[in-house]
Every structure is written in C-alpha cells, then in structure tokens.
Motif scaffolding. Structure first.
Motif, short mmCIF file in Angstrom:
data_model
loop_
_atom_site.label_atom_id
_atom_site.label_comp_id
_atom_site.label_asym_id
_atom_site.label_seq_id
_atom_site.Cartn_x
_atom_site.Cartn_y
_atom_site.Cartn_z
N ARG A 35 -28.17 -64.30 -9.22
CA ARG A 35 -29.10 -65.41 -8.95
C ARG A 35 -28.38 -66.74 -8.81
O ARG A 35 -29.02 -67.78 -8.69
N ASP A 169 -43.67 -65.09 -16.72
CA ASP A 169 -44.92 -64.41 -16.37
C ASP A 169 -44.97 -62.97 -16.86
O ASP A 169 -46.02 -62.48 -17.25
N ILE A 170 -43.83 -62.28 -16.80
CA ILE A 170 -43.84 -60.86 -17.15
C ILE A 170 -44.20 -60.68 -18.62
O ILE A 170 -45.03 -59.84 -18.97
N THR A 173 -47.90 -61.05 -18.96
CA THR A 173 -48.67 -59.90 -18.47
C THR A 173 -48.53 -58.70 -19.40
O THR A 173 -49.49 -57.96 -19.61
N LEU A 174 -47.33 -58.52 -19.96
CA LEU A 174 -47.13 -57.36 -20.83
C LEU A 174 -48.03 -57.42 -22.07
O LEU A 174 -48.31 -56.39 -22.68
N ILE A 180 -54.20 -52.90 -18.35
CA ILE A 180 -53.55 -52.13 -17.28
C ILE A 180 -53.74 -50.64 -17.54
O ILE A 180 -54.10 -49.88 -16.63
N GLU A 184 -55.72 -48.06 -15.01
CA GLU A 184 -55.06 -46.88 -14.42
C GLU A 184 -55.85 -45.60 -14.67
O GLU A 184 -55.85 -44.70 -13.84
N ARG B 52 -42.65 -49.37 -14.61
CA ARG B 52 -43.88 -48.78 -15.12
C ARG B 52 -44.31 -47.57 -14.30
O ARG B 52 -44.71 -46.56 -14.84
N ARG B 53 -44.28 -47.68 -12.97
CA ARG B 53 -44.78 -46.59 -12.13
C ARG B 53 -43.79 -46.23 -11.02
O ARG B 53 -43.99 -46.59 -9.85
N GLU B 150 -39.80 -58.16 -9.70
CA GLU B 150 -39.50 -57.77 -11.08
C GLU B 150 -40.81 -57.57 -11.87
O GLU B 150 -40.95 -56.61 -12.64
N HIS B 151 -41.77 -58.46 -11.61
CA HIS B 151 -43.06 -58.39 -12.30
C HIS B 151 -43.78 -57.08 -11.97
O HIS B 151 -44.36 -56.43 -12.85
N ALA B 154 -42.11 -54.06 -13.55
CA ALA B 154 -42.35 -53.95 -14.99
C ALA B 154 -43.80 -53.64 -15.34
O ALA B 154 -44.07 -52.96 -16.33
N THR B 155 -44.75 -54.12 -14.52
CA THR B 155 -46.16 -54.06 -14.95
C THR B 155 -47.10 -53.41 -13.93
O THR B 155 -48.27 -53.16 -14.24
N GLN B 156 -46.64 -53.17 -12.71
CA GLN B 156 -47.47 -52.66 -11.60
C GLN B 156 -48.66 -53.58 -11.28
O GLN B 156 -49.66 -53.17 -10.68
N THR B 157 -48.53 -54.83 -11.70
CA THR B 157 -49.60 -55.81 -11.43
C THR B 157 -48.95 -57.14 -11.00
O THR B 157 -47.74 -57.32 -11.16
#
Lengths: 199, 463
Positions: A35, A169-170, A173-174, A180, A184, B52-53, B150-151, B154-157
C-alpha cells in the motif's frame, strides 16, 4: 486508520476537470503488492512537465488538493487514494467526485470535500495569490476556512463519526456477524456458487 | 408505490438496516483479479481474518497478463510477482482461480457470464469499475476499491448508501451498422461523464430489449463512463436462454426462472431521473477527445472548443485537442489510425469477434496500421478458432492474441507508443490510458474493422 478531526495545511490549485484515476496514477504503477510507495506515480505523466503545478516550489509542501469538477473518474483503483496519501495529501476539494473514488477515499481516511464550483474557483485564486495561505479543515464542525472565508460542507454523520474515531469498517461489520449468519440461512438454494467447480 | 428493479434487488440483500447508518448489503458473488486484491489479502493476514465465503468468490488473471508466449514465464518481473501473489493468496485462502493457460482464464467480466455464474437478481462486486457489465443480466453489479475487496472477503457484505435511480429509455430500432456500443457512447455524450454520479441506471425501451445479451453487456459495461457505479437491464427470455446450459446455470432451472421473472420495475415505480434517447436517429459514434463524453457521430467534424458555451467544457476541449493532435473542423473520417484494438470487457466477446470478422473476411487491413485482436477470454478464443475466425483475422493481416485486458489499459506489453493513434473497442480514451502519450478513439467492433481496412476512421457503410 489515523483519526481525522482537524487539519491545517496549505493548498495546491489543480485547475483541471475530469481528472481520472489513470491521470492520478497510471496503470503501469499498479503492479506493486503493497500500500506504500505510490507517490512516484502520482500524476506521473503531468509531473514530467516542469510547469505542472505540483512541480512549482511554492506548492511543494501543500497537503490540500483543490481540483476541478469530476475528480477521480474512471478506474476503481484505490491506488489513486494511496498515491495522494503517500505523496502527503490529507484533503481533496472539488465540486464533484466520482462515486467509487469518493468511497475509496473516505474508507482510507483521505477526506474528500464537496464545495460549490464558485467556492473552488475562489480558493484557486486565493491560493495562487498567496500560496502560503493556511487552510483549516474542521471535520467536527464540517467547515473549510481560509483567510476570512468559512465554508460549510456536507458529510453524512456515520462517515464523519468513523473518520473522527479512525475506525476500520471491517471491525464494525464483524460485530454484526449474527445478522449475516441469519441472512445466509434464508438465502435461496438456486443462487449460484463458485465451488464446487462445474465446467 | 411500486419499486424499481434496482430497489427490489437492494431490498432483497439488506442484512441490517439502522437509522443513520449505511445499509449492510449481502454480496452474492465476488470476482477478484491480480491488481486490486494483494493489499486486501495482506489486510486479512495482518488481522488474522479468513475469507468468509470461498464458495462465492472466484479469481482470474487478466489486467497484467501477456497476450503472447503465455506458455513461458511472464517476462516483466513486477507483473509476474503480482500474478504469483494472486495464485499464492488463492491457494492460502482456498479460492477458485483460473490462471493463464486455463480455458476459463480471461477478463473477469467475460468469465463470470460465460460460466453462467452471473445471474439475475444477484449482487456482484469486483475491484474493477467495469463490474457494471454484469448488470446486463438484471444483477446489481458494481466496482469497488481494495478496502472494500478486503471487507467483502472478510464479511461477504458491504455497508452502502442507497443509490438514486435513473431510467434511460432507448426507443426505436438501430440502423444497420449501428450497435450497442454506439448507443452507450451516445448516452455518455448526452449526459456527460458525471451525469450518472450517485445513480444506478436502468436501461429500458424497445431498442434495449431487442439487443442480444452480449450487446447488453456492452451497454452496461460503460455505465461507469457515464459516472454511474451500476447499470442494469431487466432480465427476459433473451437472458434466460443465454444462461441455460452454461456450466453454473441453476440445476433446478424453473424455480430460478420463476424468481427471475419477478425482476422488473413495477409500472407505478418512480425513477429519480429519466432520460430519453431515440435509437432510430443513431449513427456510428466515435470519441474525439480524452474523456468518454467527448464523442460525436462519425460523420461529424472535430469540434471547435470556442463553440462550447460552458467554460469548463471549453477548456477541457482545448486541452483534449492539443493532446489528441487534432485540428477543429477536421472530418472525423479523415483521421488516420496507427493501431486498431479489438478486445476488452466492453467488446471482446464472441459476437464482437464475429461482427468484425464478417467485415474483414477475404480482405486485407491497410498497410499503414496494425490490428490486435484480443479475445476476452480463453474460452472465447477457443470458440472463435472453432469457427475459423482466427484464420480470417490472420489472413487479413491482424494479430491473433491470447486473452486478457491487454491494450485497454496497457498494463502488459500491449501499449501505444508516444503519439500513436488507436481506434479501440475498449472503454476509456483517457490521456495515456493505452500507453504514455498514446491517443485513443473509442469505437464499435464494426467501426474498428472498417477502419482497419481503410486506414482512417470509417464505418462499414464506407466500404
């Protein structure tokens, strides 16, 4: 990500519209797998020209890029954001940004601010008249100020909060993994999957 | 009030909604390639996260790969490292990859549809702005940056702000020699490169419904050149027929079709903006400048910047003419071309190759130029060879290459030299896009083929 609350720096006037991401960083510079180090490629074609604004000594240490309309069009390459950040920019101001570039910049902590074209032009003139003009960007108050001007800008509360906290952000979301998981469970069976491979 | 197609797909993919926050949207398919993924995988490793998927993820090598001597190691060590990094990442995280030499290797937006893995009603993302291509199937498909890659891994969202909706209604029928590429170039010239910012475009109308799937992909592909992250077309029998029999078509086809048939904009739905275009009047379109909105019908002349009322457009036109080495008033058909490029995610599919071959058959390209034919995928290449198209191109004097993004963005050795001028079926005529100092005119495959024969920008009608 570093927290962004306020930034004080000088500006550089980029009097061009439709600055696409191929201009910000040409494709040949996209081969790195890190990066960092993308500053060499920033505006690579234009920087060959000694007259180009970034090559002028009075703008060497600028951290606020003030650009023409439709900045960041074209390719989704986030390398464009990294190149601007690696070079030292903290803020980009324009009257219109391309959607993907704006999303990328706000994810990565490069603050992109939308001002009216007339305000952008006034800033160009002020910076050209006095390159050392300090520009203060206050994300908390959502204002850009320089000289006697104090200009409000819009940014949604969520993005502002995330930038001010320097949050990833990740990680956010986690925390919603339960949502999620349950989504699914309800996904229809006819939705395709890439595995197992069929050919 | 009813919903637009984009709103329906959005609503079906909301994982979580909360006041003052972006919607969390589920992603049905994530396509990856070597250029925009290495830093995302690094991020996963640093945080100790997994994919994740893996079963909703697929990788291919396209942007960087050579289109000649593909049985040998990649000569450019930096390109090789990037491709090797993708292979290593896919192995480490258990992801499906189609590498150079594999029959399903190719431009990521050609590969998804040909595998039948692009289907109506899906959400599809990729670290590439031309992901909008998949919208041709009635999917909500858009390009993302590496942080978002990356998001999704990791999260499929993805957390996303809901876009506004724009309808572009194209009514009427195209004249012979006019293609879907001309439709989209005309749309971009009309609404501008920023016209679609913040919107999802739905292409509608009789002229759109009459298009083949591959022609629809060309239209949706260039939504991003109009500023829209996504563009889509409601699925219909043309869509269902195209998917049927593809490797990843639903095994239980009927329930899928029953669902797909619900994917249309309700008659009482309202778009935020509507734009109309008449297909009857369209002519072959070509760009003269350095952004895709700077286009005109092929019969026109290079515009005079002084004629632009808007000062920003005037300045942009002045700059563009200097860069392009063009004089105002020159008929576009008088512009001599050095390189014709037939390929890319915009126009590198089998129908595009067939259309161009049809014009070149039994003829020779002009001695003043070179022509590169780069199939969008290895499978397209095999299909073309089975039909004898490779021989048509070779006999005409063109080069027949292996699959990849190639000269569309000049990341591999396929580049224009300084001052060299191309007629290109790709999607971007930005300064230096096809090689430093190179000059690009965007055209349809038909115009590309006619230009190759005549040496100057031409339509099939000029032959």
């Amino acid at each position: 990500m570093e927290k962004f609350i306020t930034h004080i720096g000088t500006g550089v006037p980029l009097r061009r519209s439709n600055v696409d991401t191929d201009q910000i960083i040409p494709a040949v510079y996209l081969k790195r797998v890190t990066r960092s180090g993308f500053e060499d490629g920033l505006f690579a074609a234009w920087r060959n020209d000694p007259e180009f604004v970034l090559n002028q000594p009075q703008f060497k240490s600028a951290t606020v890029l003030v650009a023409g309309a439709d900045f960041g069009t074209g390719s989704s390459r986030e390398h464009a954001v990294w190149a601007l950040q690696n070079y030292g920019f903290k803020v980009v101001i324009s009257s219109r940004f391309a959607d993907i570039f704006r999303g990328n910049s706000l994810k990565g902590g490069l603050l992109t601010i939308i001002l009216d074209q007339s305000d952008v032009e006034a800033m160009w003139e002020a910076i050209e008249a006095e390159p050392a003009t300090p520009i203060t960007v206050n994300l908390e108050e959502r204002t850009v100020s320089y000289g006697s001007k104090n200009l409000p800008f819009a940014i949604d509360d969520y993005t502002r909060w995330r930038l001010m906290e320097g949050l990833d952000d990740i990680g956010l979301t986690l925390k919603q993994t339960d949502f999620i998981d349950s989504f699914e469970k309800k996904r229809p069976a006819y939705k395709p999957a890439t595995l197992p491979i069929r050919s | 009030m009813g919903k637009t197609l984009a709103e329906k797909i959005w609503a079906e993919h909301v994982v979580r909604q909360a006041d003052g926050e972006p919607d969390l949207i589920y992603i049905d398919l994530h396509l990856i390639h070597e250029v925009t993924s290495p830093q995302a995988f690094d991020g996963l490793r640093l945080a100790g996260r997994s994919v994740r998927r893996p079963d909703l993820t697929i990788a291919t090598e396209d942007h960087n790969v050579p289109t000649m001597n593909i049985d040998k190691p990649i000569a450019d060590p930096v390109s090789k490292l990037q491709v090797d990094t993708l292979r290593a990442n896919c192995a480490e995280f258990g992801l499906r990859i189609h590498s150079l030499g594999d029959k399903d290797q190719g431009v990521v937006h050609v590969v998804g549809p040909q595998l039948g893995i692009t289907q109506p009603g899906m959400t599809i993302v990729c670290g590439d702005s031309h992901t909008s291509t998949h919208g041709a199937f009635g999917a909500l498909a858009f390009g993302i940056g590496t942080s978002e890659v990356e998001h999704v891994l990791a999260t499929q969202t993805l957390p996303l702000q809901r876009p506004k909706t724009m309808a572009i209604n194209v009514e009427g029928s195209l004249k012979p020699g006019v293609t879907s590429k001309d439709i989209i170039l005309a749309i971009i010239a009309k609404i501008g490169t920023g016209g679609g910012q913040g919107y999802v475009i739905e292409y509608r109308g009789s002229a759109i419904r009459a298009l083949s799937m591959e022609s629809r992909m060309t239209v949706c592909n260039m939504s991003i050149e109009a500023g829209a992250r996504a563009g889509l077309i409601a699925p219909d029998q043309t869509t269902f027929d195209y998917i049927k029999g593809k490797p990843h078509a639903p095994e239980d086809f009927d329930p899928a079709v029953a669902y797909w048939k619900t994917l249309f904009t309700d008659s009482d739905a309202k778009f935020d903006v509507e734009v109309d275009l008449n297909a009857d009047d369209l002519e072959p379109f070509v760009t003269w400048g350095t952004n895709p909105g700077q286009g005109l019908p092929l019969n026109a002349v290079v515009p005079n910047p002084a004629d632009f009322a808007d000062s920003e457009q005037r300045t942009a036109a002045e700059r563009a003419l200097v860069y392009m080495g063009l004089e105002a008033g020159t008929p576009l058909k008088k512009i001599a071309i050095d390189t014709v490029f037939l390929g890319s995610c915009t126009n590198g599919r089998i129908e595009d190759l067939r259309a161009a071959a049809d014009i070149l058959k039994g003829k020779k390209i002009a001695s003043s130029l070179r022509m590169l034919v780069v199939p969008g995928s290895a499978r397209v290449r095999l299909e073309a060879e089975a039909e004898g198209l490779d021989k048509v191109f070779l006999d005409a004097g063109a080069e027949w290459r292996n699959a990849g993004c190639s000269m569309c963005l000049g990341m591999n050795p396929d580049q224009l030299a300084v001052g060299e001028r191309s007629a290109s079926t790709s999607n971007r005529n930005f300064e230096g896009r096809q090689g430093k100092g190179g000059r690009t005119h965007l055209v349809s495959p038909l115009v590309a083929a006619a230009t190759a024969l005549r040496g100057t920008l031409s339509s099939p009608a000029d032959l």
